[in-house]
Design a protein around this motif. Structure first.
Motif, PDB file in Angstrom:
ATOM      1  N   ILE A  34       0.860  -1.179   0.000  1.00 42.49           N
ATOM      2  CA  ILE A  34       0.000   0.000   0.000  1.00 42.49           C
ATOM      3  C   ILE A  34       0.898   1.230   0.000  1.00 42.49           C
ATOM      4  CG2 ILE A  34      -1.758   1.312   1.246  1.00 42.49           C
ATOM      5  CD1 ILE A  34      -2.822  -1.302   2.363  1.00 42.49           C
ATOM      6  N   LEU A  35       0.773   2.045  -1.058  1.00 45.46           N
ATOM      7  CA  LEU A  35       1.535   3.275  -1.208  1.00 45.46           C
ATOM      8  C   LEU A  35       0.597   4.464  -1.145  1.00 45.46           C
ATOM      9  CD1 LEU A  35       3.833   2.450  -4.280  1.00 45.46           C
ATOM     10  CD2 LEU A  35       4.502   2.449  -1.877  1.00 45.46           C
ATOM     11  N   GLY A  36       1.128   5.607  -0.772  1.00 45.21           N
ATOM     12  CA  GLY A  36       0.319   6.823  -0.795  1.00 45.21           C
ATOM     13  C   GLY A  36       0.987   7.936  -0.022  1.00 45.21           C
ATOM     14  N   PRO A  37       0.617   9.184  -0.303  1.00 50.21           N
ATOM     15  CA  PRO A  37       1.177  10.324   0.434  1.00 50.21           C
ATOM     16  C   PRO A  37       0.735  10.314   1.889  1.00 50.21           C
ATOM     17  CG  PRO A  37       0.012  11.016  -1.572  1.00 50.21           C
ATOM     18  CD  PRO A  37      -0.349   9.594  -1.322  1.00 50.21           C
ATOM     19  N   ASN A  38       1.377  11.127   2.709  1.00 48.18           N
ATOM     20  CA  ASN A  38       0.920  11.311   4.082  1.00 48.18           C
ATOM     21  C   ASN A  38      -0.517  11.805   4.081  1.00 48.18           C
ATOM     22  OD1 ASN A  38       3.252  10.530   5.364  1.00 48.18           O
ATOM     23  ND2 ASN A  38       4.089  12.585   5.532  1.00 48.18           N
ATOM     24  N   GLY A  39      -1.316  11.246   4.981  1.00 49.23           N
ATOM     25  CA  GLY A  39      -2.706  11.663   5.077  1.00 49.23           C
ATOM     26  C   GLY A  39      -3.608  11.051   4.035  1.00 49.23           C
ATOM     27  N   ALA A  40      -3.086  10.099   3.250  1.00 52.64           N
ATOM     28  CA  ALA A  40      -3.898   9.497   2.187  1.00 52.64           C
ATOM     29  C   ALA A  40      -4.894   8.480   2.720  1.00 52.64           C
ATOM     30  CB  ALA A  40      -2.993   8.828   1.150  1.00 52.64           C
ATOM     31  N   GLY A  41      -4.660   7.962   3.934  1.00 50.56           N
ATOM     32  CA  GLY A  41      -5.566   6.954   4.506  1.00 50.56           C
ATOM     33  C   GLY A  41      -4.947   5.578   4.621  1.00 50.56           C
ATOM     34  N   LYS A  42      -3.636   5.458   4.394  1.00 49.28           N
ATOM     35  CA  LYS A  42      -2.981   4.147   4.417  1.00 49.28           C
ATOM     36  C   LYS A  42      -3.057   3.503   5.801  1.00 49.28           C
ATOM     37  CE  LYS A  42       1.129   5.555   3.345  1.00 49.28           C
ATOM     38  NZ  LYS A  42       0.887   7.012   3.569  1.00 49.28           N
ATOM     39  N   THR A  43      -2.607   4.241   6.820  1.00 44.54           N
ATOM     40  CA  THR A  43      -2.563   3.668   8.164  1.00 44.54           C
ATOM     41  C   THR A  43      -3.960   3.384   8.692  1.00 44.54           C
ATOM     42  OG1 THR A  43      -0.422   4.668   8.706  1.00 44.54           O
ATOM     43  CG2 THR A  43      -1.873   4.130  10.544  1.00 44.54           C
ATOM     44  N   THR A  44      -4.909   4.271   8.432  1.00 39.74           N
ATOM     45  CA  THR A  44      -6.288   4.009   8.862  1.00 39.74           C
ATOM     46  C   THR A  44      -6.816   2.738   8.216  1.00 39.74           C
ATOM     47  OG1 THR A  44      -6.759   6.351   9.222  1.00 39.74           O
ATOM     48  CG2 THR A  44      -8.646   4.905   8.868  1.00 39.74           C
TER      49      THR A  44
END
Length: 301
Positions: A34-44
């Motif tokens: 899972i890739l994405g910028p900070n705040g993209a929703g990855k950790t959630t």
């Protein structure tokens, strides 16, 4: 049957939408990134997979169960982006304690050795460096011999050698049949380890493909840069099969093209007894795909 099935997942915190609409499946035995910028929703997203957050909408199934089902505790290992242990707990005590939670744990001593922690077994948690704490967190996620391992920012804080050693460990864990969900912002890590990648931006999946498939979406072109041993006319190169453009950068020549353009260009130069000094070939990378899909560089993310 996929081992993880996420359909239209959504999660908000007050007026902030953390995850808007995320859907994907994870197959048994793969490393799913899972890739994405900070705040993209990855950790959630991964916290919902791990049962640490309750979705506001959509469904999540892990091994056919709801993520908070108690029976999953023996089957899913989790390494969070941020975690903590009691300051006075030693590395040995933590590994022994976690091992006691499982009926058939892995050999924690071997895990400690694989992660470079053998010399730190008597060290208290408060005295560990950030990288050592990260490696301990990985060991605790894997010590239960899980069927699924969820790893959030696996190698953040590790030096380059420790990062590569950890990659080798994770590849070995997958080879034993463990399914891995990996959140990362290291493009080399994603390319090296992941079978498939989901790129999440603004709480939604904007692309889902293999690393090579994502790169192919950006461009199949190559950029060939070299410094010719003698001056070379543009006309010698522009008419070659596959060449789209020839650009000059001082004494350096850049040829942009596709297909077998490298072989075509080097053959043409050799036919005219021109040596291509400092030859470099650049192709689209996962970094390029990330920028195209999210509008920002991985370093910013």
């Amino acid at each position: 049957m996929p081992v993880i099935d996420v359909k239209h997942l959504s999660k908000r915190y007050g007026g902030t939408v953390a995850v808007a609409d995320v859907s994907f499946t994870v197959e048994a035995g793969e490393i799913f990134g899972i890739l994405g910028p900070n705040g993209a929703g990855k950790t959630t997203t991964v916290e919902c997979l791990a049962g640490l957050r309750t979705p506001d909408g959509g469904t999540v199934s892990v091994l056919g169960c709801e993520p908070r089902d108690p029976q999953l505790r023996q089957s899913v290992g989790v390494q969070l982006q941020e975690s903590s242990l009691p300051d006075k707990l030693t590395v040995r005590e933590a590994l022994e304690l976690w091992s006691a939670f499982y009926p058939q744990p892995a050999d924690w001593r071997q895990l400690a050795a694989d992660l470079g922690l053998s010399g730190k077994l008597g060290e208290r948690y408060a005295k560990l460096s950030g990288g050592q704490k990260q490696r301990l967190s990985i060991a605790l996620a894997l010590v239960g011999n899980p069927r699924i391992a969820i790893l959030d920012e696996l190698t953040t804080g590790l030096d380059p050698q420790a990062r590569r050693d950890t990659w080798e460990l994770i590849a070995g864990v997958r080879d034993r049949g463990v399914t891995i969900v990996l959140v990362t912002h290291f493009m080399e890590e994603a390319e090296r380890l992941c079978d498939r990648l989901a790129v999440i931006d603004s709480g939604a999946v904007v692309a889902l493909d293999t690393p090579a498939g994502l790169v192919a979406r950006v461009s199949a072109e190559q950029r060939i840069r070299f410094r010719p041993s003698v001056p070379v006319a543009d006309e010698l190169l522009t008419g070659l099969d596959g060449v789209r453009e020839v650009v000059r950068h001082g004494p350096q020549v850049e040829v942009v093209g596709h297909g077998n353009v490298l072989q075509v260009v080097t053959a043409a130069l050799a036919a005219h007894e021109i040596i291509a000094n400092d030859l470099r070939v650049e192709q689209a990378s996962l970094d390029d795909a990330f920028v195209r899909l999210t509008g920002r560089a991985a370093e910013e993310a």
